[in-house]
Design an enzyme around this catalytic site. Structure first.
Site, PDB file in Angstrom:
ATOM      1  N   ALA A 110      94.434  40.110  31.632  1.00 51.22           N
ATOM      2  CA  ALA A 110      93.959  39.260  30.542  1.00 51.22           C
ATOM      3  C   ALA A 110      93.384  40.111  29.411  1.00 51.22           C
ATOM      4  O   ALA A 110      93.662  39.864  28.228  1.00 51.22           O
ATOM      5  CB  ALA A 110      92.912  38.276  31.067  1.00 51.22           C
ATOM      6  N   GLN A 132      87.781  38.785  36.403  1.00 58.41           N
ATOM      7  CA  GLN A 132      87.779  40.173  35.948  1.00 58.41           C
ATOM      8  C   GLN A 132      89.210  40.699  35.809  1.00 58.41           C
ATOM      9  O   GLN A 132      89.535  41.807  36.227  1.00 58.41           O
ATOM     10  CB  GLN A 132      86.967  41.043  36.904  1.00 58.41           C
ATOM     11  CG  GLN A 132      85.465  40.944  36.695  1.00 58.41           C
ATOM     12  CD  GLN A 132      85.023  41.476  35.341  1.00 58.41           C
ATOM     13  OE1 GLN A 132      85.616  42.390  34.785  1.00 58.41           O
ATOM     14  NE2 GLN A 132      83.950  40.899  34.815  1.00 58.41           N
ATOM     15  N   SER A 133      90.058  39.916  35.174  1.00 55.84           N
ATOM     16  CA  SER A 133      91.470  40.273  35.050  1.00 55.84           C
ATOM     17  C   SER A 133      91.690  41.414  34.059  1.00 55.84           C
ATOM     18  O   SER A 133      91.393  41.288  32.869  1.00 55.84           O
ATOM     19  CB  SER A 133      92.267  39.049  34.599  1.00 55.84           C
ATOM     20  OG  SER A 133      93.582  39.404  34.251  1.00 55.84           O
ATOM     21  N   ASN A 134      92.243  42.515  34.563  1.00 52.43           N
ATOM     22  CA  ASN A 134      92.657  43.603  33.671  1.00 52.43           C
ATOM     23  C   ASN A 134      93.822  43.147  32.785  1.00 52.43           C
ATOM     24  O   ASN A 134      93.919  43.539  31.619  1.00 52.43           O
ATOM     25  CB  ASN A 134      93.101  44.824  34.485  1.00 52.43           C
ATOM     26  CG  ASN A 134      92.012  45.378  35.360  1.00 52.43           C
ATOM     27  OD1 ASN A 134      90.891  45.578  34.913  1.00 52.43           O
ATOM     28  ND2 ASN A 134      92.326  45.616  36.615  1.00 52.43           N
TER      29      ASN A 134
END
Length: 334
Positions: free
Chosen positions: A79, A75-77
């Site tokens: 990325a 859940q990388s912001n």
């Protein structure tokens, strides 16, 4: 300290608002709490990485790159914002995700940021197990693309290198300008610290401006010694990159409290859930479960313990990532 001499590719809506939180301040009965709304940077729901990407994408374009490579947790912001930046810059984006959270439901794996990664046209090349050497994995991917005649540009996790940290040197300048216009004397800046670029940029920016404003990081991943060392080294490297003497910065300027991590990065804590609910139900501020939620949980606890006192002015930096709430629906319930 003229940041205008560094290439910058405009992506965000700046300056972001600096707002007073009257209801949360009244509820806690401690210092006056302000919030720097870097959730409002505007790039595909915004977030703090947009500031870093303005300098990173400019560097990529200057090198003739045609594809951005980066990595992060599922859940990388970062990325998601990198995928969006690639769209605006007319480049492709390839992402490597690390499975840092175990036993998460399907909505964690597919909703929130992941859904937006796909919607923005990024390619999620692989989902790798926790503990993978992600930097090496990105270099392997870059090497394979070069063999195909492509020109990849590798962005570290969180955009946290001296180029990316310039984004938060710029934020420090922005805060100083806003506080001057508001007649606000800032006693502390508080934020969630992870990949170190946000805190390193702020520390370097405030030190270079001789502002005397302390930055208090609330860690979301690494133990305190490692987190502080990462910030310290990156802040020094950022000053070097800017051509500012390292002597403006003292090791004591780097503080990272890691008491609020819980069981690990991205793993929910009761204090985080309570902090997100409290911010939502006092001043209608929507935080995220991984960074700003734990950062706010730490700030609330420290206020209640008297670490930050009545009469002081605290600026909490909202680093964005609200879209991640959808991946944690199972934590918050109906």
């Amino acid at each position: 300290m003229q940041l205008s001499r560094f290439p910058r590719f405009r992506l965000g809506h700046f300056p972001t608002p600096l707002e007073f939180l009257p209801n949360l301040t009244r509820h806690l009965g401690g210092p006056d709490i302000y919030i720097k709304r870097d959730d409002c940077t505007g790039l595909a729901t915004g977030g703090n990485k947009t500031r870093k990407l303005e300098f990173l994408v400019a560097d990529a374009l200057a090198q003739g790159a045609d594809v951005l490579i980066t990595q992060g947790a599922v859940q990388s912001n970062h990325a998601r914002q990198t995928a969006a930046a690639a769209v605006v810059a007319g480049m492709q984006c390839k992402i490597l995700l690390e499975e840092r959270v175990t036993g998460a439901p399907e909505e964690y794996a597919e909703s929130g940021n992941v859904m937006l990664d796909h919607l923005l046209g990024a390619e999620i090349v692989a989902r790798l197990p926790a503990g993978t050497d992600m930097a090496a994995a990105m270099e392997d991917l870059a090497a394979s693309l070069r063999k195909q005649g492509r020109k990849p540009y590798v962005i570290p996790g969180g955009g946290s290198n001296p180029v990316g940290a310039l984004g938060y040197v710029a934020c420090a300048q922005e805060l100083l300008n806003q506080s001057f216009e508001m007649g606000l004397e800032i006693d502390h800046v508080v934020h969630a610290t992870g990949s170190a670029g946000t805190q390193a940029g702020l520390v370097a920016g405030f030190a270079a401006a001789s502002s005397g404003i302390p930055v208090y990081g609330i860690g979301v991943r690494a133990p305190r010694p490692r987190q502080e060392e990462n910030v310290w080294k990156l802040a020094q490297a950022t000053l070097d990159y800017m051509g500012v003497p390292q002597s403006v910065l003292d090791r004591s300027d780097v503080v990272a409290n890691t008491d609020y991590v819980g069981d690990g990065y991205g793993v929910a804590t009761n204090a985080m859930v309570d902090a997100i609910r409290l911010a939502a139900q006092t001043d209608a501020i929507l935080l995220d479960p991984v960074y700003s939620g734990k950062g706010m949980a730490g700030l609330i606890d420290l206020i209640r313990k008297g670490h930050f006192k009545k009469g002081e002015n605290i600026v909490f930096i909202h680093t964005g990532g609200t879209v991640g709430l959808y991946a944690y629906r199972h934590i918050f319930g109906a």
